[in-house]
Design a protein around this motif. Structure first.
Motif, PDB file in Angstrom:
ATOM      1  N   THR A  31       0.845  -1.204   0.000  1.00  0.00           N
ATOM      2  CA  THR A  31       0.000   0.000   0.000  1.00  0.00           C
ATOM      3  C   THR A  31       0.878   1.251   0.000  1.00  0.00           C
ATOM      4  OG1 THR A  31      -0.289  -0.501   2.356  1.00  0.00           O
ATOM      5  CG2 THR A  31      -2.192  -0.818   0.933  1.00  0.00           C
ATOM      6  N   GLY A  32       2.063   1.176   0.635  1.00  0.00           N
ATOM      7  CA  GLY A  32       2.988   2.312   0.617  1.00  0.00           C
ATOM      8  C   GLY A  32       3.420   2.637  -0.811  1.00  0.00           C
ATOM      9  N   ARG A  36       2.641   6.063  -2.781  1.00  0.00           N
ATOM     10  CA  ARG A  36       3.728   6.922  -3.292  1.00  0.00           C
ATOM     11  C   ARG A  36       3.562   7.138  -4.793  1.00  0.00           C
ATOM     12  NH1 ARG A  36       6.332   4.515   0.858  1.00  0.00           N
ATOM     13  NH2 ARG A  36       6.823   2.627  -0.292  1.00  0.00           N
ATOM     14  N   TYR A  52      -0.495  13.136   5.277  1.00  0.00           N
ATOM     15  CA  TYR A  52      -0.385  12.076   6.298  1.00  0.00           C
ATOM     16  C   TYR A  52       0.968  11.373   6.159  1.00  0.00           C
ATOM     17  CZ  TYR A  52      -5.510  12.399   6.604  1.00  0.00           C
ATOM     18  OH  TYR A  52      -6.787  12.833   6.761  1.00  0.00           O
ATOM     19  N   MET A  53       1.309  11.039   4.913  1.00  0.00           N
ATOM     20  CA  MET A  53       2.521  10.248   4.680  1.00  0.00           C
ATOM     21  C   MET A  53       3.765  11.036   5.081  1.00  0.00           C
ATOM     22  SD  MET A  53       1.476   8.569   1.077  1.00  0.00           S
ATOM     23  CE  MET A  53       2.858   7.449   0.926  1.00  0.00           C
ATOM     24  N   ASP A  57       2.173   9.778   9.557  1.00  0.00           N
ATOM     25  CA  ASP A  57       0.884   9.332  10.093  1.00  0.00           C
ATOM     26  C   ASP A  57       0.274   8.301   9.148  1.00  0.00           C
ATOM     27  OD1 ASP A  57       0.775  10.943  12.340  1.00  0.00           O
ATOM     28  OD2 ASP A  57      -0.122  12.627  11.247  1.00  0.00           O
ATOM     29  N   LEU A  58      -0.682   7.557   9.660  1.00  0.00           N
ATOM     30  CA  LEU A  58      -1.384   6.616   8.782  1.00  0.00           C
ATOM     31  C   LEU A  58      -2.436   7.371   7.971  1.00  0.00           C
ATOM     32  CD1 LEU A  58      -1.929   3.485  11.049  1.00  0.00           C
ATOM     33  CD2 LEU A  58      -0.162   3.877   9.332  1.00  0.00           C
ATOM     34  N   ILE A  64      -7.599   3.529   2.313  1.00  0.00           N
ATOM     35  CA  ILE A  64      -6.836   2.288   2.115  1.00  0.00           C
ATOM     36  C   ILE A  64      -7.772   1.147   1.703  1.00  0.00           C
ATOM     37  CG2 ILE A  64      -5.464   0.547   3.344  1.00  0.00           C
ATOM     38  CD1 ILE A  64      -3.900   3.087   2.931  1.00  0.00           C
ATOM     39  N   GLY A  85       2.529  -4.136   4.305  1.00  0.00           N
ATOM     40  CA  GLY A  85       2.132  -2.817   4.812  1.00  0.00           C
ATOM     41  C   GLY A  85       0.627  -2.646   4.940  1.00  0.00           C
ATOM     42  N   PHE A  86      -0.088  -3.710   4.783  1.00  0.00           N
ATOM     43  CA  PHE A  86      -1.558  -3.723   4.935  1.00  0.00           C
ATOM     44  C   PHE A  86      -1.966  -5.095   5.447  1.00  0.00           C
ATOM     45  CE2 PHE A  86      -5.619  -5.173   3.284  1.00  0.00           C
ATOM     46  CZ  PHE A  86      -6.467  -4.182   3.735  1.00  0.00           C
ATOM     47  N   ARG A  88      -2.938  -2.298   8.629  1.00  0.00           N
ATOM     48  CA  ARG A  88      -2.088  -1.582   9.568  1.00  0.00           C
ATOM     49  C   ARG A  88      -2.842  -1.124  10.802  1.00  0.00           C
ATOM     50  NH1 ARG A  88       2.344   0.275   5.905  1.00  0.00           N
ATOM     51  NH2 ARG A  88       3.632   1.799   6.947  1.00  0.00           N
ATOM     52  N   ASP A 164       9.494  10.751   4.470  1.00  0.00           N
ATOM     53  CA  ASP A 164       9.142  10.192   5.777  1.00  0.00           C
ATOM     54  C   ASP A 164      10.276   9.343   6.336  1.00  0.00           C
ATOM     55  OD1 ASP A 164       8.915   8.017   4.092  1.00  0.00           O
ATOM     56  OD2 ASP A 164       6.915   7.429   4.747  1.00  0.00           O
ATOM     57  N   ARG A 173       6.851   7.344  12.928  1.00  0.00           N
ATOM     58  CA  ARG A 173       6.291   6.140  12.275  1.00  0.00           C
ATOM     59  C   ARG A 173       6.404   4.926  13.191  1.00  0.00           C
ATOM     60  NH1 ARG A 173       9.489   5.681   6.968  1.00  0.00           N
ATOM     61  NH2 ARG A 173       8.297   3.809   6.534  1.00  0.00           N
TER      62      ARG A 173
HETATM   63  P1  AMP Z   1       5.274   2.084   3.911  1.00  0.00           P
HETATM   64  O1  AMP Z   1       6.040   2.240   2.644  1.00  0.00           O
HETATM   65  O2  AMP Z   1       4.533   0.792   4.000  1.00  0.00           O
HETATM   66  O3  AMP Z   1       6.117   2.357   5.140  1.00  0.00           O
HETATM   67  O4  AMP Z   1       4.121   3.212   3.900  1.00  0.00           O
HETATM   68  C1  AMP Z   1       4.454   4.584   3.811  1.00  0.00           C
HETATM   69  C2  AMP Z   1       3.314   5.415   4.360  1.00  0.00           C
HETATM   70  O5  AMP Z   1       2.121   5.174   3.589  1.00  0.00           O
HETATM   71  C3  AMP Z   1       2.911   5.126   5.783  1.00  0.00           C
HETATM   72  O6  AMP Z   1       3.717   5.803   6.733  1.00  0.00           O
HETATM   73  C4  AMP Z   1       1.467   5.627   5.799  1.00  0.00           C
HETATM   74  O7  AMP Z   1       1.420   7.041   5.826  1.00  0.00           O
HETATM   75  C5  AMP Z   1       0.969   5.178   4.432  1.00  0.00           C
HETATM   76  N1  AMP Z   1       0.400   3.807   4.455  1.00  0.00           N
HETATM   77  C6  AMP Z   1       0.863   2.706   3.809  1.00  0.00           C
HETATM   78  N2  AMP Z   1       0.088   1.650   4.053  1.00  0.00           N
HETATM   79  C7  AMP Z   1      -0.903   2.074   4.872  1.00  0.00           C
HETATM   80  C8  AMP Z   1      -2.021   1.438   5.497  1.00  0.00           C
HETATM   81  N3  AMP Z   1      -2.284   0.122   5.310  1.00  0.00           N
HETATM   82  N4  AMP Z   1      -2.816   2.196   6.284  1.00  0.00           N
HETATM   83  C9  AMP Z   1      -2.593   3.519   6.473  1.00  0.00           C
HETATM   84  N5  AMP Z   1      -1.560   4.176   5.929  1.00  0.00           N
HETATM   85  C10 AMP Z   1      -0.710   3.468   5.126  1.00  0.00           C
END
Ligand code: AMP
Length: 215
Positions: A31-32, A36, A52-53, A57-58, A64, A85-86, A88, A164, A173
């Motif tokens: 999901t990240g 992105r 948020y990112m 923050d989530l 999502i 990443g899901f 979360r 981030d 985070r």
């Molecule tokens: P990651 O690359 O998985 O560390 O995700 C980067 C950012 O995307 C996280 O810090 C959140 O802001 C957002 N994100 C990714 N996956 C989720 C999720 N399942 N729920 C909420 N926010 C998410």
């Protein structure tokens, strides 16, 4: 295989997922990475998610779940998927359970990758990511630098430090992870789905998963 990979940011979920896709053609769903890509493409989703990112923050659960409901119905998921990443949050996990039941999908297991916080903090501070949204290859300036400094080996795009992945955002985070995501281990333990693997080496984690799945 149909797996959820749990673990703090920097625990190695993405690397492990990529190694597992090579085994049976299951797709990695991060999901990240999706978010992105949306931020870089300037879509409505990206505009909503970016603040948020950047703060660490989530992104709201409703955004999502909208992404995942569509993604899990794409044809490439039929061979299997690795959720990276899901979910979360507990509400995401509950909604995913309902979605899987609706789509007739059965998970093999949920793998929690357990890595000490100091290792994770160091890894994230030194991590660099290819800025090309279609590539997003991961490097590490200490342990896995690109051949040419600042340039992606795979696609030739610049490699950058994510917004981030500054020390302040990383600390936030990790706190968010402890508060919102760590409780998922208990959720999946109760469901009888959880396997916890402790290890800082992706090879060790992948081998443990293969053994659990009888591969
Ligand atoms: P990651 O690359 O998985 O560390 O995700 C980067 C950012 O995307 C996280 O810090 C959140 O802001 C957002 N994100 C990714 N996956 C989720 C999720 N399942 N729920 C909420 N926010 C998410």
């Amino acid at each position: 295989m149909k797996l959820i990979l749990l673990g703090a940011p920097g625990a190695g979920k993405g690397t492990v997922a990529k190694m597992l896709t090579a085994i049976d053609g299951s797709v990695q769903i991060s999901t990240g990475d999706i978010l992105r890509g949306a931020v870089q493409a300037g879509t409505d989703l990206g505009k909503e998610a970016q603040g948020y990112m950047d703060r660490g923050d989530l992104v709201p659960d409703s955004l999502i779940m909208g992404i995942m409901e569509k993604r899990l119905q794409e044809p490439d998921c039929a061979n299997g998927f690795l959720l990276d990443g899901f979910p979360r949050t507990i509400p995401q996990a509950e909604e995913l359970k309902g979605l899987m039941a609706k789509l007739g999908i059965k998970l093999d297991m949920v793998v929690a990758i357990d890595v000490p916080r100091d290792v994770i903090f160091d890894r994230l501070c030194t991590r660099r990511t290819c800025e090309n949204p279609k590539c997003q290859a991961i490097y590490n300036i200490k342990s896995m630098p690109s051949k040419k400094e600042g340039i992606c080996d795979k696609c030739g795009s610049p490699i950058v430090q994510r917004a981030d992945e500054t020390e302040v955002a990383i600390g936030h985070r990790l706190d968010t992870y402890n508060e919102k995501t760590a409780p998922l281990a208990g959720f999946y333990e109760k469901e009888g789905m959880l396997r916890t693997i402790t290890g800082t080496s992706s090879d060790v984690v992948v081998n443990a998963i293969k053994k659990e799945l009888g591969l």
